[in-house]
Write a protein that holds these residues in place. Structure first.
Motif, PDB file in Angstrom:
ATOM      1  N   TYR A 216       0.723  -1.165  -0.112  1.00 18.06           N
ATOM      2  CA  TYR A 216       0.097  -0.143  -0.116  1.00 18.06           C
ATOM      3  C   TYR A 216       0.986   1.239   0.064  1.00 18.06           C
ATOM      4  O   TYR A 216       2.029   1.538   0.585  1.00 18.06           O
ATOM      5  N   PRO A 217       0.496   2.158  -0.682  1.00 19.12           N
ATOM      6  CA  PRO A 217      -0.619   2.598  -1.563  1.00 19.12           C
ATOM      7  C   PRO A 217      -0.466   1.622  -3.078  1.00 19.12           C
ATOM      8  O   PRO A 217      -1.693   1.746  -3.583  1.00 19.12           O
ATOM      9  N   LEU A 218       0.707   1.310  -3.494  1.00 19.41           N
ATOM     10  CA  LEU A 218       1.262   0.674  -4.461  1.00 19.41           C
ATOM     11  C   LEU A 218       1.931  -0.737  -4.038  1.00 19.41           C
ATOM     12  O   LEU A 218       2.664  -0.832  -2.997  1.00 19.41           O
ATOM     13  N   TYR A 219       1.781  -1.618  -4.838  1.00 21.69           N
ATOM     14  CA  TYR A 219       2.643  -2.864  -4.824  1.00 21.69           C
ATOM     15  C   TYR A 219       3.789  -2.434  -5.097  1.00 21.69           C
ATOM     16  O   TYR A 219       4.204  -2.302  -6.495  1.00 21.69           O
ATOM     17  N   ALA A 220       5.139  -2.410  -4.412  1.00 21.08           N
ATOM     18  CA  ALA A 220       6.412  -1.901  -4.973  1.00 21.08           C
ATOM     19  C   ALA A 220       7.550  -2.389  -4.133  1.00 21.08           C
ATOM     20  O   ALA A 220       6.964  -2.307  -2.597  1.00 21.08           O
ATOM     21  N   PRO A 221       8.809  -2.618  -4.267  1.00 17.92           N
ATOM     22  CA  PRO A 221       9.722  -3.008  -3.446  1.00 17.92           C
ATOM     23  C   PRO A 221      10.636  -1.795  -3.253  1.00 17.92           C
ATOM     24  O   PRO A 221      10.841  -0.927  -4.118  1.00 17.92           O
ATOM     25  N   ARG A 222      11.230  -1.627  -2.123  1.00 15.86           N
ATOM     26  CA  ARG A 222      12.272  -0.611  -1.918  1.00 15.86           C
ATOM     27  C   ARG A 222      13.614  -1.329  -1.287  1.00 15.86           C
ATOM     28  O   ARG A 222      13.420  -1.648  -0.103  1.00 15.86           O
ATOM     29  N   GLY A 223      14.540  -1.229  -1.914  1.00 11.61           N
ATOM     30  CA  GLY A 223      15.911  -1.713  -1.378  1.00 11.61           C
ATOM     31  C   GLY A 223      16.659  -0.983  -0.346  1.00 11.61           C
ATOM     32  O   GLY A 223      16.399   0.252  -0.490  1.00 11.61           O
ATOM     33  N   PHE A 224      17.533  -1.596   0.195  1.00 14.74           N
ATOM     34  CA  PHE A 224      18.448  -0.823   1.207  1.00 14.74           C
ATOM     35  C   PHE A 224      19.717  -1.607   1.372  1.00 14.74           C
ATOM     36  O   PHE A 224      19.581  -2.800   1.286  1.00 14.74           O
ATOM     37  N   ASP A 225      20.897  -0.704   1.622  1.00 17.52           N
ATOM     38  CA  ASP A 225      22.012  -1.318   1.501  1.00 17.52           C
ATOM     39  C   ASP A 225      22.794  -0.773   2.800  1.00 17.52           C
ATOM     40  O   ASP A 225      22.724   0.413   3.023  1.00 17.52           O
ATOM     41  N   ILE A 226      23.090  -1.487   3.619  1.00 19.54           N
ATOM     42  CA  ILE A 226      24.030  -0.899   4.773  1.00 19.54           C
ATOM     43  C   ILE A 226      25.276  -1.465   4.802  1.00 19.54           C
ATOM     44  O   ILE A 226      25.775  -2.741   5.263  1.00 19.54           O
ATOM     45  N   PRO A 227      26.459  -0.939   4.258  1.00 17.83           N
ATOM     46  CA  PRO A 227      27.607  -1.207   4.327  1.00 17.83           C
ATOM     47  C   PRO A 227      28.248  -1.256   5.770  1.00 17.83           C
ATOM     48  O   PRO A 227      28.392  -0.235   6.344  1.00 17.83           O
TER      49      PRO A 227
END
Length: 278
Positions: A216-227
């Motif tokens: 919600y509100p849209l189907y979507a991925p959000r990536g994250f990177d923690i070095p």
């Protein structure tokens, strides 16, 4: 007041580690190749090695609007090659990664649609015309090599080798402990943060790679990177919003990491004084 909800998962150093150049002393996994030719080989053909990187995991497209995470059994070494200038374009099988007296053939990745790699291009598929004659090859190796790897190309009249400046390949792997925190409830028409915290409890540097999948509100991925270097911890926040969500609605967020996954749920408060936030 919103309460704090946390999920914790631990990976020992003997467990899953690590994508190629996922990134050395700065906590990143990315490495670049040198321009030297290995002794005893012919001058390099007109194939260019653009970049190399070591990663212990990679994000991939699980479906059109969802990301999964694929960890390595050891480590992935990605190498981008450009064969467009070559008169005779080498097949994938002509390349091998050489390290510690072993040769590693290009791997068929379990998930063939990786995203956000530390090397440029798409997969190397020389049987197609156009830009696919430039792309990356993936190799799976043990989590720690004794010597830096080289890329070998077997072709007439003699093989060629490129020495890869991939210090991370010889470093011990990282290991992870992690948690995710969200409020239990949020006011209508507001934004809030999903906070992912990771600690590197391993003996080598690496990047904790993951994704938050939204429904919600849209189907979507959000990536994250923690070095992170060994012993370091860090937090990455992913912003979310509940604009126009009905009061009382429960919204789920799926958090994927190399060492586990969880779902957190946020409930929109019932509030008769809905006010739009900036």
């Amino acid at each position: 007041m919103p309460s704090r909800r946390a999920y914790l998962a631990t990976l020992t150093a003997a467990g899953l580690a690590g994508c190629i150049g996922e990134e050395p002393a700065t906590g990143t996994d990315t490495d670049s190749p040198t321009a030297t030719t290995a002794p005893g080989t012919a001058p390099r053909p007109d194939v260019i090695v653009e970049a190399a990187a070591v990663q212990y995991a990679y994000r991939h497209i699980e479906n059109v609007d969802w990301n999964g995470i694929q960890p390595a059994d050891g480590q992935f070494v990605f190498v981008t090659v450009d064969a467009r200038p070559a008169d005779s374009v080498p097949a994938r099988s002509a390349f091998t990664l050489v390290a510690d007296g072993e040769q590693y053939a290009p791997a068929e990745l379990a998930h063939r649609m990786p995203v956000d790699l530390d090397v440029p291009g798409s997969a190397y598929t020389p049987d197609r015309e156009g830009p696919d004659r430039r792309g990356w090859l993936a190799f799976e190796t043990p989590a720690q090599l004794d010597s830096a790897p080289t890329l070998r190309l077997d072709r007439d009249p003699a093989p060629a080798e490129w020495e890869l400046d991939a210090d991370l390949a010889t470093a011990p792997p990282p290991a992870w402990e992690w948690s995710v925190d969200t409020p239990d409830t949020v006011a209508p028409n507001t934004t809030f943060d999903i906070a992912i915290t990771a600690e590197n409890v391993g003996d080598g540097p690496g990047t904790f790679r993951g994704a938050v999948n939204f429904s919600y509100p849209l189907y979507a991925p959000r990536g994250f990177d923690i070095p992170l270097d060994p012993g370091q911890s860090g937090t990455e926040t992913v912003g979310a919003e509940v604009r126009d969500a009905d009061p009382g609605r429960e919204i789920d967020y799926g958090v994927r990491t190399p060492v586990g996954e969880t779902t957190v749920t946020v409930t929109v408060e019932s509030d008769s004084t809905d006010t739009e936030t900036e």
